[in-house]
Scaffold this motif. Structure first.
Motif, mmCIF file in Angstrom:
data_model
loop_
_atom_site.group_PDB
_atom_site.id
_atom_site.type_symbol
_atom_site.label_atom_id
_atom_site.label_comp_id
_atom_site.label_asym_id
_atom_site.label_seq_id
_atom_site.Cartn_x
_atom_site.Cartn_y
_atom_site.Cartn_z
ATOM 1 N N LYS A 200 0.822 -1.203 0.000
ATOM 2 C CA LYS A 200 0.000 0.000 0.000
ATOM 3 C C LYS A 200 0.862 1.261 0.000
ATOM 4 N N HIS A 201 2.142 1.073 -0.288
ATOM 5 C CA HIS A 201 3.008 2.246 -0.444
ATOM 6 C C HIS A 201 3.829 2.036 -1.709
ATOM 7 N N PRO A 202 3.950 3.059 -2.553
ATOM 8 C CA PRO A 202 4.665 2.874 -3.826
ATOM 9 C C PRO A 202 6.120 2.462 -3.633
ATOM 10 N N TYR A 203 6.750 2.870 -2.513
ATOM 11 C CA TYR A 203 8.137 2.463 -2.315
ATOM 12 C C TYR A 203 8.229 0.957 -2.020
ATOM 13 N N THR A 204 7.280 0.444 -1.262
ATOM 14 C CA THR A 204 7.248 -0.997 -0.992
ATOM 15 C C THR A 204 7.068 -1.764 -2.302
ATOM 16 N N ALA A 205 6.147 -1.292 -3.118
ATOM 17 C CA ALA A 205 5.896 -1.960 -4.399
ATOM 18 C C ALA A 205 7.175 -1.986 -5.231
ATOM 19 N N HIS A 206 7.916 -0.887 -5.184
ATOM 20 C CA HIS A 206 9.179 -0.821 -5.926
ATOM 21 C C HIS A 206 10.191 -1.827 -5.389
ATOM 22 N N LEU A 207 10.333 -1.868 -4.069
ATOM 23 C CA LEU A 207 11.309 -2.780 -3.444
ATOM 24 C C LEU A 207 11.041 -4.230 -3.833
ATOM 25 N N VAL A 208 9.787 -4.611 -3.764
ATOM 26 C CA VAL A 208 9.422 -5.993 -4.062
ATOM 27 C C VAL A 208 9.701 -6.312 -5.533
ATOM 28 N N ALA A 209 9.474 -5.327 -6.387
ATOM 29 C CA ALA A 209 9.637 -5.570 -7.821
ATOM 30 C C ALA A 209 11.096 -5.533 -8.263
ATOM 31 N N SER A 210 11.986 -4.973 -7.446
ATOM 32 C CA SER A 210 13.359 -4.822 -7.917
ATOM 33 C C SER A 210 14.196 -6.074 -7.696
ATOM 34 N N LEU A 211 13.594 -7.108 -7.143
ATOM 35 C CA LEU A 211 14.324 -8.361 -6.934
ATOM 36 C C LEU A 211 14.664 -9.055 -8.242
ATOM 37 N N PRO A 212 15.953 -9.340 -8.474
ATOM 38 C CA PRO A 212 16.259 -10.138 -9.665
ATOM 39 C C PRO A 212 15.984 -11.620 -9.396
ATOM 40 N N ARG A 213 15.794 -12.375 -10.447
ATOM 41 C CA ARG A 213 15.531 -13.813 -10.317
ATOM 42 C C ARG A 213 16.438 -14.622 -11.231
ATOM 43 N N ALA B 247 18.132 -3.880 -3.111
ATOM 44 C CA ALA B 247 18.017 -4.551 -4.404
ATOM 45 C C ALA B 247 18.169 -3.586 -5.573
ATOM 46 N N SER B 248 17.638 -2.388 -5.415
ATOM 47 C CA SER B 248 17.669 -1.424 -6.504
ATOM 48 C C SER B 248 19.103 -0.952 -6.786
ATOM 49 N N LEU B 249 19.805 -0.589 -5.709
ATOM 50 C CA LEU B 249 21.201 -0.177 -5.843
ATOM 51 C C LEU B 249 22.076 -1.335 -6.287
ATOM 52 N N ARG B 250 21.741 -2.515 -5.788
ATOM 53 C CA ARG B 250 22.498 -3.700 -6.143
ATOM 54 C C ARG B 250 22.485 -3.876 -7.651
ATOM 55 N N MET B 251 21.314 -3.710 -8.247
ATOM 56 C CA MET B 251 21.231 -3.854 -9.692
ATOM 57 C C MET B 251 22.033 -2.765 -10.386
ATOM 58 N N SER B 252 22.036 -1.543 -9.838
ATOM 59 C CA SER B 252 22.786 -0.517 -10.552
ATOM 60 C C SER B 252 24.290 -0.753 -10.431
ATOM 61 N N ILE B 253 24.747 -1.317 -9.313
ATOM 62 C CA ILE B 253 26.177 -1.608 -9.200
ATOM 63 C C ILE B 253 26.569 -2.787 -10.097
ATOM 64 N N VAL B 254 25.686 -3.773 -10.131
ATOM 65 C CA VAL B 254 25.936 -4.921 -10.992
ATOM 66 C C VAL B 254 25.966 -4.470 -12.470
ATOM 67 N N ASN B 255 25.088 -3.538 -12.811
ATOM 68 C CA ASN B 255 25.114 -2.986 -14.167
ATOM 69 C C ASN B 255 26.391 -2.189 -14.424
ATOM 70 N N LEU B 256 26.915 -1.580 -13.372
ATOM 71 C CA LEU B 256 28.185 -0.867 -13.507
ATOM 72 C C LEU B 256 29.310 -1.852 -13.828
ATOM 73 N N LEU B 257 29.329 -3.006 -13.141
ATOM 74 C CA LEU B 257 30.355 -4.017 -13.422
ATOM 75 C C LEU B 257 30.244 -4.487 -14.870
ATOM 76 N N LYS B 258 28.999 -4.641 -15.308
ATOM 77 C CA LYS B 258 28.744 -5.058 -16.676
ATOM 78 C C LYS B 258 29.283 -4.017 -17.667
ATOM 79 N N ALA B 259 29.036 -2.751 -17.366
ATOM 80 C CA ALA B 259 29.512 -1.682 -18.242
ATOM 81 C C ALA B 259 31.040 -1.619 -18.242
#
Ligand SMILES: Nc1ncnc2c1ncn2[C@@H]1O[C@H](COP(=O)(O)OP(=O)(O)OP(=O)(O)O)[C@@H](O)[C@H]1O
Ligand SMILES: Nc1ncnc2c1ncn2[C@@H]1O[C@H](COP(=O)(O)OP(=O)(O)OP(=O)(O)O)[C@@H](O)[C@H]1O
Ligand SMILES: [Mg+2]
Ligand SMILES: [Mg+2]
Lengths: 344, 307
Positions: A254-267, B189-201
């Motif tokens: 229910k917060h846009p930052y939470t939604a972002h955090l959950v979505a930024s997980l790589p798989r 996770a968000s910063l992690r991806m940007s650092i990982v992208n930096l390594l890639k670059a």
């Protein structure tokens, strides 16, 4: 005995410094109100440098100048005995450490004395609270370390002779061997492989269940929260912006930052670019007006720029600080697909 | 084709404990692999806690000497005992990001001074404004700025800020080889991806090779060219990262992949691991005699004699 073991009320804690004659105030914890119940695991996530460590340092009564509590209270209820750690004396705090309250610090192995063998460190901290000595004590410690997948000979080692993950497990061992009522852990499993990580998390959860204890822990690893926490709280720029039951936080944030955090997980298996958050983290010495997330928020409207959203209750155990919480949707397909059935 | 780094049958044995309880730990056993100069890559090392990843990294950096075998960088044997000028040249070419920034930084030294001394030493800069510019550029690559860290000591930064400073420092000399030991374990996770992208670059645009040590299988899959998986000092599987991670063959590799926590059952409290998988992987670690066998898809997998 009440259900809550910890009550945090209107807590503000700032770093107040003087840099080259310029006063500077970093508002790392800015008006947080929350509770932790007995018998629960409460997970905290949030951006790097948003104030998570600062917050739990206050909870652990581990602060020193220039970091100061400016306002609010942090009250524990240990078996009917209450203590506010923001006003308690050093002796009072020492009396509850290890046995009632233990703190696993982020990265810092400072409890491990570099010139003392691990076994000695265990004796220093745990022998008295456990009321054991000699063989009985050693057996207890060895048994406990085994649950952390550490062999008995680590007791003979100096800290530098262990790998990063072994040292991390030793500090977890120290913090849990006395079975405290309240465990505070800051990124406790960052240096562990996923197999050992699971074992260690299971151990922490077993101790918590056995004792009906409470755990509050910080980690960036959302999959750890997903599988360990009962409730999750999200900190953004020194504030608690959302908290709720774990499942809802992932499938119906229910917060846009939470939604972002959950979505930024790589798989594994997915090499697509993840949505990055635009803009830079807010400066805690001069945070944005209104909602602190508004400069980076995809949903921001005029009101968000002007008025601070209160943390309001939007469901059972679920609170959020967003003017537009009704419009927040999970951002990634995995959680979207599950969201309707999961929450039904 | 010239060779950037050659790790050849390297082993490391430590002895640990007091006089009466002395024990030997085989931290790394017979590790071999090669990185080519004209094929910059992200070479990932993943594996059990205590399996020798950091020890291997420290040997590549010349901070620790192998008990057996040899490591060569551009044809020259790596050693901290090399003549001073040679050692300095090596260090400007192979830069480390150490595992735990809280332990790696001297608590009494200001972060900006730390970065400045790296710039002075390896870039031969003396002009203050040029040094500041180099530091600011490196910090910007990791989402920080000189203004944010100026005048601050390590304990005054958050875990993620400190970890990013460690990466920025390593980038200053523009090294062709970066040894990054769990460089993103403390960032979101968000910063992690940007650092990982930096390594890639760095790899794609500047031809930098990276040895990336991590516990995070997802970022490993995302950026690696090749991967090795370690268990108790031994390489148990090695090959193209996606081939290996999509269908790991060695029982320990399979256990690793099966143990990755997912968010798809968030709230269900799933922490169980298949005990049979754990048992099988554990038994192999103790097996006395084994070797790496090549598979048709090019990967190497450890096989056990008599098993
Ligand atoms: N001793 C200190 N003096 C001044 N500022 C500090 C100090 N310690 C932390 N800060 C600042 O307070 C802010 C919050 O830091 P904190 O360590 O609480 O973040 P965090 O959320 O734990 O981040 P991370 O996930 O990166 O560990 C940061 O901007 C940090 O630079
Ligand atoms: N200086 C030393 N003296 C004695 N033993 C050591 C020393 N350094 C490392 N070891 C041992 O070598 C083994 C491998 O350690 P290493 O730090 O390389 O593991 P790692 O794979 O990096 O683990 P982690 O993922 O936990 O960081 C461990 O058993 C450790 O106890
Ligand atoms: Mg922190
Ligand atoms: Mg290591």
């Amino acid at each position: 005995m009440t259900q809550d073991i910890l009550k945090v009320n209107g807590l503000k804690a700032y770093y107040q410094m003087n840099y080259f004659g310029v006063e500077r105030e970093v508002r790392a914890v800015d008006d947080i109100t929350m509770t932790v119940r007995r018998n629960e695991v409460y997970g905290i996530a949030g951006e790097s440098s948003s104030g998570k460590t600062s917050f739990i340092k206050v909870l652990a009564a581990a602060i020193r100048p220039p970091f100061r509590v400016v306002d609010g209270s942090v009250e524990y209820d240990f078996s009917g005995r209450t203590i506010d750690v923001t006003t308690a004396s050093e002796e009072e705090v020492e009396a509850i450490r290890w046995k009632h309250l233990s703190y696993i610090m982020q990265g810092s192995m400072s409890v491990l004395n570099p010139v003392r063998r691990i076994g000695k460190t265990f004796e220093d901290f745990a022998a008295r609270p456990l009321g054991l000595s000699g063989r009985a004590f050693r057996e207890r410690v060895v048994g406990h370390l085994a649950k952390l997948k550490l062999p008995p000979n680590v007791l003979n080692a100096y800290p530098h002779e262990l790998s990063g993950g072994m040292r991390q497990r030793v500090t977890i061992g120290l913090a849990t061997v006395c079975h405290p009522e309240f465990i505070i852990a800051d990124e406790p499993t960052t240096a562990l492989d996923v197999v050992v990580q699971k074992e260690v998390l299971s151990l922490i959860r077993d101790i918590q269940r056995e004792m009906g204890a409470a755990v509050i822990f910080v980690t960036h690893d959302m999959s750890v929260h997903a599988n360990v926490a009962d409730r999750v709280g999200i900190i953004y720029a020194g504030r608690l912006v959302e908290e709720g039951p774990t499942r809802e936080m992932f499938f119906a944030p229910k917060h846009p930052y939470t939604a972002h955090l959950v979505a930024s997980l790589p798989r594994i298996g997915d090499t697509s670019q993840r949505p990055a958050l635009e803009g830079r983290p807010p400066n805690l010495a001069d945070p944005p007006q209104g909602c602190r997330f508004h400069p980076r928020c995809p949903l921001a409207v005029d009101k968000c720029r002007r008025e601070v959203p209160p943390l309001e209750t939007v469901g059972k155990d679920h609170r959020t600080a967003c003017w537009r919480w009704e419009d927040v949707e999970p951002l990634d397909h995995v959680h979207q697909a599950h969201s309707r059935e999961a929450m039904a | 084709m010239s060779t950037l780094l050659e790790v050849s049958h390297v082993s490391k044995t430590f002895s640990m404990g007091g006089l009466l309880s002395r024990q030997h730990v085989q931290a790394v056993q017979d590790a071999s692999f090669t990185l080519e100069t004209d094929r910059p890559e992200i070479f990932t090392i993943i594996g059990e806690s205590g399996s020798g990843k950091t020890t291997l990294a420290r040997m590549i950096l010349g901070l620790e000497l192998p008990s057996e075998g040899e490591i060569r960088f551009r044809g020259q044997t790596v050693s901290h005992k090399a003549p001073r000028a040679e050692r300095l040249a090596f260090m400007s070419h192979v830069q480390p990001v150490f595992q735990n920034p809280f332990e790696a930084f001297n608590p009494l030294k200001r972060i900006d001074r730390y970065l400045a001394s790296t710039a002075r030493r390896f870039l031969d800069l003396s002009d203050e404004s040029a040094i500041d510019k180099v530091m600011d550029e490196a910090l910007h690559k990791v989402g920080l700025s000189l203004a944010e860290v100026h005048g601050r000591y390590p304990h005054e930064l958050s875990g993620g800020q400190l970890q990013r400073c460690a990466i920025a420092r390593a980038l200053i000399p523009n090294p062709p080889l970066l040894i990054a030991d769990e460089p993103v374990s403390m960032v979101d996770a968000s910063l992690r991806m940007s650092i990982v992208n930096l390594l890639k670059a760095l790899r794609d645009d500047f031809g930098v090779s990276v040895i990336y040590i991590t516990h995070d299988l997802a970022t490993a899959y995302y950026i690696s060219n090749r991967i090795i998986i370690m268990q108790k000092g031994r390489i148990v599987e090695m090959g193209d990262a996606r081939t290996v991670l999509e269908a790991p063959e060695h029982p320990y590799s399979r256990l690793l992949k099966a143990s990755v926590l997912s968010t798809e059952d968030a709230g269900a409290g799933k922490l169980a691991t298949d005990p049979e998988m754990v048992r099988v992987a554990g038994e192999l670690a103790a097996a006395p005699s084994s070797h790496l066998a090549e598979r048709p898809d090019g990967r190497l997998v450890r096989v056990y004699e008599g098993a």
